[in-house]
Design an enzyme around this catalytic site. Sequence first.
Site, mmCIF file in Angstrom:
data_model
loop_
_atom_site.group_PDB
_atom_site.id
_atom_site.type_symbol
_atom_site.label_atom_id
_atom_site.label_comp_id
_atom_site.label_asym_id
_atom_site.label_seq_id
_atom_site.Cartn_x
_atom_site.Cartn_y
_atom_site.Cartn_z
ATOM 1 N N LYS A 101 -21.475 36.541 -34.755
ATOM 2 C CA LYS A 101 -21.287 35.655 -33.591
ATOM 3 C C LYS A 101 -22.254 35.948 -32.449
ATOM 4 O O LYS A 101 -22.634 35.051 -31.709
ATOM 5 C CB LYS A 101 -19.842 35.720 -33.093
ATOM 6 C CG LYS A 101 -18.882 34.943 -33.983
ATOM 7 C CD LYS A 101 -17.541 34.742 -33.325
ATOM 8 C CE LYS A 101 -16.636 33.849 -34.160
ATOM 9 N NZ LYS A 101 -16.108 34.550 -35.366
ATOM 10 N N GLU A 123 -13.825 29.059 -24.901
ATOM 11 C CA GLU A 123 -12.469 29.325 -25.349
ATOM 12 C C GLU A 123 -12.550 30.443 -26.383
ATOM 13 O O GLU A 123 -13.614 30.705 -26.951
ATOM 14 C CB GLU A 123 -11.871 28.085 -26.011
ATOM 15 C CG GLU A 123 -12.284 27.848 -27.467
ATOM 16 C CD GLU A 123 -13.759 27.513 -27.646
ATOM 17 O OE1 GLU A 123 -14.392 27.059 -26.678
ATOM 18 O OE2 GLU A 123 -14.268 27.733 -28.769
ATOM 19 N N SER A 388 -20.266 38.625 -43.014
ATOM 20 C CA SER A 388 -20.352 38.136 -41.629
ATOM 21 C C SER A 388 -19.876 39.128 -40.581
ATOM 22 O O SER A 388 -20.319 39.068 -39.432
ATOM 23 C CB SER A 388 -19.584 36.819 -41.498
ATOM 24 O OG SER A 388 -18.251 36.968 -41.949
HETATM 25 C C1 PLP Z 1 -15.551 33.913 -36.515
HETATM 26 C C2 PLP Z 1 -15.863 34.568 -37.779
HETATM 27 C C3 PLP Z 1 -16.108 33.825 -38.964
HETATM 28 C C4 PLP Z 1 -15.952 32.342 -39.058
HETATM 29 O O1 PLP Z 1 -16.794 31.577 -38.275
HETATM 30 P P1 PLP Z 1 -17.955 30.670 -38.866
HETATM 31 O O2 PLP Z 1 -18.367 29.863 -37.676
HETATM 32 O O3 PLP Z 1 -17.410 29.820 -39.967
HETATM 33 O O4 PLP Z 1 -19.029 31.565 -39.336
HETATM 34 C C5 PLP Z 1 -16.485 34.515 -40.108
HETATM 35 N N1 PLP Z 1 -16.585 35.855 -40.130
HETATM 36 C C6 PLP Z 1 -16.355 36.604 -39.017
HETATM 37 C C7 PLP Z 1 -16.502 38.067 -39.126
HETATM 38 C C8 PLP Z 1 -15.990 35.989 -37.815
HETATM 39 O O5 PLP Z 1 -15.766 36.748 -36.729
#
Ligand code: PLP
Length: 414
Positions: A101, A123, A388
Amino acid sequence: MNKYRDFDNYLKEYPSEDGYFGRYGGNYLTDPELIKAFAEYAEGYQTIAQSARFISELRRIRKDFQGRPTPLYHCERLSNLLGRMQIYIKREDLNHTGAHKLNHCMGEGLLAKYMGKKKLIAETGAGQHGVALATAAAYFGLECDIYMGEVDIAKQAPNVSRMKMLGARVIPVTFGNKTLKEAVDAAFEAYAREYKDAIYCIGTAAGPHPFPLMVRDFQQVVGDEARAQFLEQTGHLPDKICACVGGGSNSIGLFVPFLADPVEIYGVEPLGRGPKMGDHAATVTYGSEGVMHGFNSLMLSDEDGEPAPVYSNASGLDYPAVGPEHALLHDLGRVNYVTVDDEEAIEALFMLCRFEGIIPAIESSHALAYAIRTAKEGRPGSILVNLSGRGDKDLDYIAEHYGYGDKYIEKYLK
Ligand SMILES: *Cc1c(COP(=O)(O)O)cnc(C)c1O
């Protein structure tokens, strides 16, 4: 192969000037103040973010502050355990603040600075976006107002503390169900009032134009790095790539640089407890076209067209819509959307803990689970997973609901 060559001009074609990915996307806001605010935003983004100065400053931030490039790691032990498919993970969990993010939040913060704004507004649901944005605000010396439902504030105490420690104001939203949807409404209202001094920073590749385009561009660093790293480490491209899809930001960032390559692409949606409405958040798989929060896309809605209740054990994935570019890529048949339920994601999480020494976020574990499922089919080849985020935020929840993994791992130890 023609299927892939069609994508050589993809980035020139999509989105259109007014923010359409085919028939999805656009801007369906009706408040005249918000229409003005978004027109200024789109204009600012399109001019400033393309300038050489902006690009080189963002590149420096990515390296010195975020710690990029993040590694691409070959999970050899896990791959050998499962079969012949070689699993590689892109370590966004090692990006500063522990997830992808920050990639778009630093871009949004830098844009605010160049546009002469003093404040970032957003938000947050589980608080992950709020923490990343508060980090960007502190870095750039900007004020930061985070709107958060009262119910979520009570559930997410550590993230509320992080945001406050980083200097953000966490503003409780006390109407309706007091969760994410109301927080979005409150943040949009604040933006309509304050857009002369502030910009709204979206947390995923969704919302009205220019948000899906802007977040896609800022997240593309993930796919650009991963593609170059994979080529360098192996001498070829991966056969398959996959990422989890909530609103769709980490996935679109990974996918776009591979669209014109002969690579199979998989978006992994959360099936939660199962396919019944209310038990999952698999928007592309089960949703239908509609307008929500100012953009047209696939969504999960009730009979009145209102956002339906959604569920996943990964709080970052339980969003009742998906970014418009995913709806397009689904229609074009370029990305395959598949589902993974709570249990399969948790088993994948424990496997990465035990066989590689990495504790992933539950969100990311959904993508990993799909790679593990594929590896178990026994064919050779390679699959690249976008990891992610890291799992620190989920530790208490996992221990309480799933223990420490022994019962998930047993069958692999024989
Ligand atoms: C917020 C989040 C996501 C999901 O958000 P996307 O916009 O679909 O990428 C995925 N993995 C993590 C670790 C997150 O914090």
